[in-house]
Design an enzyme around this catalytic site. Sequence first.
Site, PDB file in Angstrom:
ATOM      1  CG  ASP A  69      -2.070   0.995   0.990  1.00 49.58           C
ATOM      2  OD1 ASP A  69      -3.083   0.566   0.405  1.00 49.58           O
ATOM      3  OD2 ASP A  69      -1.941   2.175   1.369  1.00 49.58           O
ATOM      4  CB  THR A  70       1.859   3.575  -2.479  1.00 53.69           C
ATOM      5  OG1 THR A  70       2.664   2.458  -2.859  1.00 53.69           O
ATOM      6  CG2 THR A  70       2.669   4.861  -2.628  1.00 53.69           C
TER       7      THR A  70
END
Length: 192
Positions: A69-70
């Site tokens: 997840d960014t």
Amino acid sequence: MHLILASNSPRRRQLLTDLGVPYTVRLQEVDESFPAHLRRAEVAEYLAAHKASAYRAGLAPDEVVLTADTIVCLDDDVLNKPADTAEAIRMLTRLQGRAHDVFTGVCLLAGDGRQVVFSDRTTVHFRALSNSEIAHYVHTYQPLDKAGAYGAQDWIGMVAVTRLEGSYYNVMGLPVHRVWDELAKLGFPLAV
């Protein structure tokens, strides 16, 4: 061992392909909300681990699932994917002319129960942008599927990003240098 990429991101797929790591994509819907008390890298790591937990029961002993997840952080504000073009314009207006941090959290969960969670940070410097440049980018490139409403590999990366401190690939959504090292530690058969 077999790697499962639990991501619909074309950028993550391309990065793993370019890295020479064979993988299969397996997707599940996972709630991406997070506790309000988490800050910065904690959010990215929490979301990566949370996504991986959804795959735990279905993993074979020889499989490793990779979730990521960014997030984009401006000061302590987390800028996730914008809900619409108006929010995308607001986000880019806040980012322009400033530095911000991009965190990608990664979880590698092996079918035998081993798990590693880590994050990588890159500081991105944006030059000042005009309202027309921001509007052009949002309306032409529709960055609604990107944290912070931008992709460094897109037009805006070419005209707005003046400097990076850290990994460019982390900003694209996967710190491949760290993924490589952690896969090796897990005993994943890498091609070298």
